[in-house]
Design a protein around this motif. Structure first.
Motif, PDB file in Angstrom:
ATOM      1  N   PRO A 124       0.834  -1.206   0.000  1.00 51.47           N
ATOM      2  CA  PRO A 124       0.000   0.000   0.000  1.00 51.47           C
ATOM      3  C   PRO A 124       0.869   1.256   0.000  1.00 51.47           C
ATOM      4  O   PRO A 124       2.097   1.172   0.117  1.00 51.47           O
ATOM      5  CB  PRO A 124      -0.804  -0.137   1.292  1.00 51.47           C
ATOM      6  N   ALA A 125       0.246   2.419  -0.115  1.00 50.85           N
ATOM      7  CA  ALA A 125       0.968   3.691  -0.102  1.00 50.85           C
ATOM      8  C   ALA A 125       0.182   4.686   0.726  1.00 50.85           C
ATOM      9  O   ALA A 125      -1.029   4.538   0.940  1.00 50.85           O
ATOM     10  CB  ALA A 125       1.169   4.205  -1.525  1.00 50.85           C
ATOM     11  N   GLY A 126       0.873   5.731   1.210  1.00 47.97           N
ATOM     12  CA  GLY A 126       0.169   6.718   2.009  1.00 47.97           C
ATOM     13  C   GLY A 126       1.032   7.904   2.372  1.00 47.97           C
ATOM     14  O   GLY A 126       2.222   7.957   2.068  1.00 47.97           O
ATOM     15  N   THR A 127       0.411   8.863   3.030  1.00 49.78           N
ATOM     16  CA  THR A 127       1.081  10.063   3.518  1.00 49.78           C
ATOM     17  C   THR A 127       0.610  10.347   4.933  1.00 49.78           C
ATOM     18  O   THR A 127      -0.395   9.789   5.404  1.00 49.78           O
ATOM     19  CB  THR A 127       0.770  11.276   2.623  1.00 49.78           C
ATOM     20  N   ILE A 128       1.335  11.247   5.615  1.00 49.55           N
ATOM     21  CA  ILE A 128       0.966  11.674   6.973  1.00 49.55           C
ATOM     22  C   ILE A 128       0.444  13.098   6.909  1.00 49.55           C
ATOM     23  O   ILE A 128       1.069  13.969   6.292  1.00 49.55           O
ATOM     24  CB  ILE A 128       2.173  11.604   7.923  1.00 49.55           C
ATOM     25  N   ASP A 152      -4.667   0.859  -0.270  1.00 46.58           N
ATOM     26  CA  ASP A 152      -4.086  -0.298  -0.928  1.00 46.58           C
ATOM     27  C   ASP A 152      -4.281  -0.168  -2.430  1.00 46.58           C
ATOM     28  O   ASP A 152      -5.046   0.692  -2.900  1.00 46.58           O
ATOM     29  CB  ASP A 152      -4.734  -1.579  -0.407  1.00 46.58           C
ATOM     30  N   ASN A 153      -3.584  -1.017  -3.189  1.00 46.85           N
ATOM     31  CA  ASN A 153      -3.762  -1.004  -4.640  1.00 46.85           C
ATOM     32  C   ASN A 153      -5.184  -1.415  -4.992  1.00 46.85           C
ATOM     33  O   ASN A 153      -5.887  -2.072  -4.209  1.00 46.85           O
ATOM     34  CB  ASN A 153      -2.769  -1.952  -5.310  1.00 46.85           C
ATOM     35  N   GLY A 200      -6.626  -4.810   1.160  1.00 52.10           N
ATOM     36  CA  GLY A 200      -7.092  -3.845   2.139  1.00 52.10           C
ATOM     37  C   GLY A 200      -6.057  -3.606   3.224  1.00 52.10           C
ATOM     38  O   GLY A 200      -5.161  -4.413   3.450  1.00 52.10           O
ATOM     39  N   ILE A 201      -6.181  -2.483   3.908  1.00 51.22           N
ATOM     40  CA  ILE A 201      -5.219  -2.084   4.939  1.00 51.22           C
ATOM     41  C   ILE A 201      -5.508  -2.825   6.248  1.00 51.22           C
ATOM     42  O   ILE A 201      -6.660  -2.952   6.664  1.00 51.22           O
ATOM     43  CB  ILE A 201      -5.272  -0.569   5.174  1.00 51.22           C
ATOM     44  N   ASP A 202      -4.452  -3.297   6.881  1.00 47.60           N
ATOM     45  CA  ASP A 202      -4.566  -3.938   8.196  1.00 47.60           C
ATOM     46  C   ASP A 202      -4.661  -2.847   9.253  1.00 47.60           C
ATOM     47  O   ASP A 202      -3.685  -2.123   9.499  1.00 47.60           O
ATOM     48  CB  ASP A 202      -3.344  -4.815   8.446  1.00 47.60           C
ATOM     49  N   PRO A 203      -5.802  -2.673   9.911  1.00 48.80           N
ATOM     50  CA  PRO A 203      -5.956  -1.568  10.871  1.00 48.80           C
ATOM     51  C   PRO A 203      -5.085  -1.713  12.108  1.00 48.80           C
ATOM     52  O   PRO A 203      -4.867  -0.730  12.822  1.00 48.80           O
ATOM     53  CB  PRO A 203      -7.448  -1.630  11.228  1.00 48.80           C
ATOM     54  N   ALA A 204      -4.575  -2.916  12.372  1.00 49.04           N
ATOM     55  CA  ALA A 204      -3.743  -3.124  13.558  1.00 49.04           C
ATOM     56  C   ALA A 204      -2.259  -2.957  13.266  1.00 49.04           C
ATOM     57  O   ALA A 204      -1.423  -3.210  14.134  1.00 49.04           O
ATOM     58  CB  ALA A 204      -4.003  -4.508  14.133  1.00 49.04           C
ATOM     59  N   SER A 205      -1.920  -2.543  12.058  1.00 49.00           N
ATOM     60  CA  SER A 205      -0.507  -2.544  11.658  1.00 49.00           C
ATOM     61  C   SER A 205       0.200  -1.206  11.854  1.00 49.00           C
ATOM     62  O   SER A 205       1.417  -1.134  11.680  1.00 49.00           O
ATOM     63  CB  SER A 205      -0.397  -2.940  10.189  1.00 49.00           C
ATOM     64  N   PHE A 206      -0.507  -0.142  12.244  1.00 51.68           N
ATOM     65  CA  PHE A 206       0.104   1.190  12.282  1.00 51.68           C
ATOM     66  C   PHE A 206       1.075   1.316  13.455  1.00 51.68           C
ATOM     67  O   PHE A 206       0.705   1.118  14.618  1.00 51.68           O
ATOM     68  CB  PHE A 206      -0.970   2.263  12.375  1.00 51.68           C
TER      69      PHE A 206
END
Length: 561
Positions: A357-361, A381-382, A387-393
């Motif tokens: 996945p990709a993202g910004t802050i 995610d692509n 999908g994004i894992d919500p527990a991974s941050f």
């Protein structure tokens, strides 16, 4: 013949347009045995399999038959699933008339001229027992099936649902309709519902084709796999008879092969991601989905034949040696192997999610030391990804206690420049991160912001003031200590100045400053959480005449619990 053809951008197109996996596609199922499963037929309403110890099981009913001293080499149900046939070592075949529930005794196959090559014309020869082991069995329709074996040029056929088998390649004259040269036929791939049949031989996976069930001799097609002395497997796509796959037990990617021109030419699929191939033991090609299984946990799937995706099972099955695979639709499949392992899938056509996945802050790029500031990771995610894992941050920055979740409140312990980083994953485990540069103002960490506690003492010609943190300092964090000198305005005051300041934490000198302003960043690296400490500054004061006096000023601070 083995040129690697990869369509430009094929992987990228597939990964953004097809359904992708959110986790492993295989589910372990208890087989009821610890014996190596060597043969398998998986249907919507039943699963039948055989072992290297000569036992036959159904998934719903447990053990159904045993043939002591023999091994099950292959096992297949006819298209409606009403009749099952198993081929066994020693040139034997067994039949079940009720779809695998009950089995008759194994019968002996017979052939002609089993001791000579197909080119001999010294016949007629009588029928004798087949001494070689069978290699495969496959159904062409509800009542017709073909059986291959390790005798060069020998093939058997049944036209009454396995009730009787006859040699139909080797003739009494000594000739053979299908002669693999020095190699036996190792697998058969009928086009169900027709007289068309593909065959593959041991030597380099040479293939043959008949359109009339060997009424006339088979035509030679292309070579496929790179082995010459193993046991190639072959499967034709049930959705498109011009597409076939082959596999063999040699290591290396040449053991994976694909044809889209009715076996005239084979190409090597690209393995995605790149990984060694440990040897293929069985293949299946159903409804457009190709599957290869083999040693070391190898399971590869493909929907285009050009890209073979690594689709290992989870846990202990990730390194399992697989021996058989079967599918009854493009999405529904099963694989079985050593130790009685059996896994099933309802997502066999799924392309795995291989793109991170990709993202910004987002959040303020200006923060105050000691005051929490909220930051949010904006991630995606692509297209079609897991999908994004919500527990991974996971949020980190040098000297800052780590944080989790999204959004997250970040407290910078002291002034300075920080690179805030958040790491995250998608549900397929692909990892990524984003960063943001933050300028932090104010000296006091913790929750007190720039609020400071000061202590002032009088010195000749003025006063000195020590500035220390009022709020607690984060464990391992830093704070700024400042000593300021203020001259007295009284008339006649001596002219003095501060020339040196020594900073102490408890009784240990930690910094010396000889230039105003006397400001130093001190770190509480070795101080325990929840403890109180003394900050002391000793100033050396220069006067016009006489000895330079020293004056100390102290303040207390605590390390956050």
């Amino acid at each position: 013949m083995r040129t690697l053809l990869v369509l430009a951008g094929a992987i990228a197109v597939l990964l953004t347009s097809a359904v992708t996996a959110s986790a492993g596609i295989w589910t372990p199922v208890s087989s009821g045995t610890t014996e190596t499963i060597t043969a398998l037929d998986h249907r919507a309403d039943k699963t039948v399999f055989g072992t290297a110890n000569g036992k036959i099981f159904t998934l719903a009913g447990g053990q159904r038959a045993t043939f002591p001293g023999l091994a099950i080499i292959d096992l297949k149900l006819n298209p409606p699933g009403t009749i099952a046939v198993a081929v066994l070592t020693g040139g034997k075949v067994a039949r079940s008339a009720d779809g695998g529930t009950t089995w008759g005794a194994a019968t002996q196959l017979q052939t002609y001229n089993s001791t000579q090559d197909c080119s001999s014309l010294d016949g007629p020869f009588p029928l004798t027992n087949l001494a070689e082991d069978p290699t495969a069995v496959a159904w062409a329709n509800d009542t017709t099936a073909y059986l291959s074996n390790n005798l060069r040029g020998s093939l058997h056929r049944t036209v009454n649902g396995g009730g009787a088998w006859s040699e139909f390649s080797r003739a009494a004259s000594g000739l053979c309709k299908l002669d693999g040269g020095s190699s036996p036929i190792t697998d058969i791939a009928p086009v169900v519902g027709s007289d068309s049949v593909f065959f593959i031989k041991q030597g380099f996976g040479g293939t043959f084709f008949t359109s009339d069930a060997l009424v006339s001799s088979a035509s030679t097609r292309g070579e496929s796999v790179n082995c010459f002395d193993k046991k190639p497997s072959l499967a034709v796509d049930t959705a498109n008879s011009s597409r076939l796959i082959a596999g063999d037990r040699c290591t290396g990617t040449l053991s994976l092969q694909y044809s889209e021109d009715s076996a005239s030419n084979f190409i090597r699929p690209q393995v995605v991601p790149t990984t060694p191939v440990n040897g293929v033991y069985d293949v299946a090609f159903t409804g457009g989905t190709a599957i290869w299984v083999g040693n070391g946990g190898d399971i590869f799937t493909s929907i285009d034949g050009r890209n073979a995706y690594v689709q290992r099972a989870d846990g202990v099955n990730a390194t399992r040696d697989w021996r058989a695979v079967s599918a009854y639709s493009a999405t529904n499949a099963a694989a079985a192997g050593v130790g009685g392992a059996l896994v099933t899938s309802t997502a066999a056509s799924t392309i795995p999610d291989l793109i991170a996945p990709a993202g910004t802050i987002t959040g303020s790029v200006q923060a105050t030391a000691g005051q929490p500031t909220t930051y949010t990771a904006n991630v995606a995610d692509n297209a079609g990804g897991s999908g994004i894992d919500p527990a991974s941050f996971q949020w980190t920055a040098t000297g800052v206690p780590p944080a989790t979740g999204n959004p997250a409140a970040i407290t910078f312990p002291s002034a300075g420049f920080y690179t805030l980083k958040v790491a995250f994953k998608d549900l397929a485990g692909n990892a990524a991160e984003a960063t943001l540069s933050v300028t932090v103002k104010g000296a006091t960490p913790g929750t007190g912001g720039s609020t400071r506690v000061t202590r002032t003492v009088q010195v000749p010609g003025g006063s000195i003031t020590l500035g220390a943190p009022k709020a607690c300092v984060a464990p391992g964090g830093s704070f700024t200590a400042t000593l300021a000198f203020k001259k007295s305005r009284k008339k006649g005051t001596k002219k003095v100045k501060v020339t040196k300041v020594e900073f102490y934490i408890d009784k240990k000198k930690v910094k010396t400053d000889k230039k105003a302003p006397f400001r130093q960043t001190l770190t509480v690296r070795n101080l325990k959480a929840g403890t109180k400490h003394t900050l002391k500054a000793r100033a050396t004061i220069k006067v016009r005449r006489g000895k330079s006096p020293k004056k100390s000023v102290s303040a207390s601070f605590s390390v956050c619990a």
